[in-house]
Scaffold this motif. Sequence first.
Motif, PDB file in Angstrom:
ATOM      1  N   ARG A   1       1.813   7.060  -6.517  1.00 33.43           N
ATOM      2  CA  ARG A   1       1.044   8.341  -6.807  1.00 33.43           C
ATOM      3  C   ARG A   1       1.504   9.759  -6.256  1.00 33.43           C
ATOM      4  NH1 ARG A   1      -2.723   4.200  -5.917  1.00 33.43           N
ATOM      5  NH2 ARG A   1      -2.812   4.495  -3.542  1.00 33.43           N
ATOM      6  N   ASN A   2       2.205   9.767  -5.266  1.00 31.89           N
ATOM      7  CA  ASN A   2       2.764  11.072  -4.754  1.00 31.89           C
ATOM      8  C   ASN A   2       4.102  10.781  -4.542  1.00 31.89           C
ATOM      9  OD1 ASN A   2      -0.129  12.283  -3.747  1.00 31.89           O
ATOM     10  ND2 ASN A   2      -0.172  10.148  -3.195  1.00 31.89           N
ATOM     11  N   PRO A   3       4.977  10.969  -5.717  1.00 29.93           N
ATOM     12  CA  PRO A   3       6.603  10.969  -5.509  1.00 29.93           C
ATOM     13  C   PRO A   3       7.001  12.010  -4.793  1.00 29.93           C
ATOM     14  CG  PRO A   3       5.706  11.901  -7.833  1.00 29.93           C
ATOM     15  CD  PRO A   3       4.321  11.548  -6.948  1.00 29.93           C
ATOM     16  N   LYS A   4       6.410  13.197  -4.194  1.00 28.04           N
ATOM     17  CA  LYS A   4       6.860  14.017  -3.609  1.00 28.04           C
ATOM     18  C   LYS A   4       7.067  13.734  -1.806  1.00 28.04           C
ATOM     19  CE  LYS A   4       6.129  17.865  -6.472  1.00 28.04           C
ATOM     20  NZ  LYS A   4       5.418  19.292  -6.648  1.00 28.04           N
ATOM     21  N   LEU A   5       6.192  12.570  -1.679  1.00 29.38           N
ATOM     22  CA  LEU A   5       6.481  12.292  -0.465  1.00 29.38           C
ATOM     23  C   LEU A   5       7.811  11.761   0.086  1.00 29.38           C
ATOM     24  CD1 LEU A   5       3.255   9.774   0.025  1.00 29.38           C
ATOM     25  CD2 LEU A   5       3.753  12.096   1.148  1.00 29.38           C
TER      26      LEU A   5
ATOM     27  N   GLU B   1       1.431  17.073   5.724  1.00 30.27           N
ATOM     28  CA  GLU B   1       2.614  17.815   5.845  1.00 30.27           C
ATOM     29  C   GLU B   1       2.932  18.386   4.234  1.00 30.27           C
ATOM     30  OE1 GLU B   1       7.260  17.749   7.214  1.00 30.27           O
ATOM     31  OE2 GLU B   1       6.023  16.094   7.368  1.00 30.27           O
ATOM     32  N   VAL B   2       2.839  17.320   3.355  1.00 32.73           N
ATOM     33  CA  VAL B   2       3.010  17.830   1.925  1.00 32.73           C
ATOM     34  C   VAL B   2       1.952  18.752   1.462  1.00 32.73           C
ATOM     35  CG1 VAL B   2       3.193  16.876  -0.231  1.00 32.73           C
ATOM     36  CG2 VAL B   2       4.369  15.653   1.673  1.00 32.73           C
ATOM     37  N   ALA B   3       0.698  18.625   1.766  1.00 33.09           N
ATOM     38  CA  ALA B   3      -0.474  19.456   1.372  1.00 33.09           C
ATOM     39  C   ALA B   3      -0.063  20.938   1.894  1.00 33.09           C
ATOM     40  CB  ALA B   3      -1.838  18.789   1.958  1.00 33.09           C
ATOM     41  N   GLU B   4       0.404  20.892   3.051  1.00 35.27           N
ATOM     42  CA  GLU B   4       0.528  22.344   3.849  1.00 35.27           C
ATOM     43  C   GLU B   4       1.399  23.243   2.655  1.00 35.27           C
ATOM     44  OE1 GLU B   4       1.558  22.115   7.560  1.00 35.27           O
ATOM     45  OE2 GLU B   4      -0.258  21.394   8.290  1.00 35.27           O
ATOM     46  N   ASN B   5       2.556  22.566   2.178  1.00 32.47           N
ATOM     47  CA  ASN B   5       3.704  23.131   1.538  1.00 32.47           C
ATOM     48  C   ASN B   5       3.436  23.154  -0.154  1.00 32.47           C
ATOM     49  OD1 ASN B   5       5.038  23.439   3.878  1.00 32.47           O
ATOM     50  ND2 ASN B   5       5.859  21.445   3.808  1.00 32.47           N
TER      51      ASN B   5
ATOM     52  N   GLU C   1       0.821  -1.146  -0.015  1.00 34.59           N
ATOM     53  CA  GLU C   1      -0.079  -0.117   0.119  1.00 34.59           C
ATOM     54  C   GLU C   1       0.909   1.348   0.010  1.00 34.59           C
ATOM     55  OE1 GLU C   1      -0.791  -2.071   2.732  1.00 34.59           O
ATOM     56  OE2 GLU C   1      -3.061  -2.513   2.888  1.00 34.59           O
ATOM     57  N   VAL C   2       1.815   1.291   0.799  1.00 36.62           N
ATOM     58  CA  VAL C   2       2.779   2.335   0.863  1.00 36.62           C
ATOM     59  C   VAL C   2       3.544   2.434  -0.539  1.00 36.62           C
ATOM     60  CG1 VAL C   2       5.014   3.338   1.947  1.00 36.62           C
ATOM     61  CG2 VAL C   2       3.100   2.216   3.410  1.00 36.62           C
ATOM     62  N   LEU C   3       4.190   1.630  -1.176  1.00 35.40           N
ATOM     63  CA  LEU C   3       4.696   1.647  -2.426  1.00 35.40           C
ATOM     64  C   LEU C   3       3.848   2.327  -3.506  1.00 35.40           C
ATOM     65  CD1 LEU C   3       6.727  -1.323  -2.384  1.00 35.40           C
ATOM     66  CD2 LEU C   3       7.447   0.783  -1.912  1.00 35.40           C
ATOM     67  N   LEU C   4       2.582   1.812  -3.422  1.00 36.78           N
ATOM     68  CA  LEU C   4       1.551   2.183  -4.347  1.00 36.78           C
ATOM     69  C   LEU C   4       1.117   3.870  -4.387  1.00 36.78           C
ATOM     70  CD1 LEU C   4      -0.835  -0.632  -4.348  1.00 36.78           C
ATOM     71  CD2 LEU C   4       0.720  -0.070  -6.334  1.00 36.78           C
TER      72      LEU C   4
END
Length: 449
Positions: free
Chosen positions: A402-406, A433-437, A395-398
């Motif tokens: 979809r969100n390479p910036k994680l 955290e990513v959404a805020e930035n 699940e984490v890898l999928l």
Amino acid sequence: IQITFTQLAEPQTRMLLLLKFGKRLKDKCPRIYYSITQIIAPLLLLIGCCFLFGSLIAHYEYDVEVSMNNHLIHISFDNGDLLTDVEAAFVESGRNCASSYFDGVSDEIVSVNLTDFDEYMMSCKNGGQDSQDLNNLQSIPSASATFTTSSTDHLEFGWISCPTSGTRTAHKLAVYAEEEWMKDFARLNETYIQDGILEDEAVSYASGNATGFANCGAHYSGGALFFFTIMTTIGYGTHTTNTTEGRVIVYIAGFFCVLLFTAVSSIAGNISLIIFDDFATHTLKYDKLTKGPIATLFWFTVFWAWIIIYGQLVYLSNKHDLPGDDTTENHIWFSFITQTTIGLGDIAFMQYDFKTQDMFFIPYMTLFGFVVLANFLVKWSEWMIMLFPTDRSLEVLLEKGRNPKLDKSDILDVEELGSNGPSVKLIEGALDEVAENEIVEKDLSKTKE
């Protein structure tokens, strides 16, 4: 606790004592407690299911199999494939005369005067001892005549139990059925002739209505074995259901019992593995038997050793129908196709000779093989995970794809979450955290969905 006999007779008191005994057994002897409650008792329940539903199937299939067998005997009778004692004596007489003609001849190749041979055979059969024997046989009432040849290759006895002595074989059951059929045919034929029916018509009516199974009944133990092969998905295919009622039972009861047997096998494998790993670690002081290649090789060896032992035990019990030579190779082959549930059917348990007591040791032996195979597969899969470890769940890898910036530090390790780790929980904090930035509110909403 002091209990009187009057109190002991009460169901509530007996249940209380049983619960106390179970709790004490669980605390003092956990291995025995879990073996009884999680393996032996559930399997007894499954055996009860085999008898219940197998008996129902045998009840419905019995009449159909009797009708089919009577029809096959009737066809053989009409075709002249079956000989009575009198007819067979004529054939045997000719063999005896021919044998006496060549008495004293030791050469493999001899010249025979056909005219002399024909005259000798005629004089032998007409005036010799054989002729006297035939005259005596012809005086025997037709009702006592029996078949001397059998249609063993055609008759089925999966759902029929007949009163034969000793070990029941297909040939013995076929001979019994044909003899009983002939007796019933002679009785009916005589009755029809006495009622004024013409001889040819009487023969036709008698052969059509005769039965060789008047003293037989449904083979309930054979039905239990059949349902056991359904429940375990072995399914040899040597016997099938031909009635709608029998198939409905397989549809419904068979389906749920397959699931129940799978659950029991899984629990039995888990309990046995826990007990053995504890024994290897604390008693043998050799924990390598609990993991890695040594554990895998150990259970693989145990499985194949049991394949050999199981084949020999079935051979000694004489419960398998073995075509061809009775060899060790065939015993191992039968054991393999049974323990792996392949069940090709070229070798199978003899359903017609299966008895009630057989259901209380063959299922346990078979389950033991299933458990050993399951333990081998568990250790093998654990070894593969050790060889190819991963620190992230699928699940984490999928979600990472979809969100390479994680960032790697934002992804929680799967081991920290155990089995309650759906992808939203795994990366919820990281997404916030990513959404805020960098991610806009619209993209965040889609990602959370």
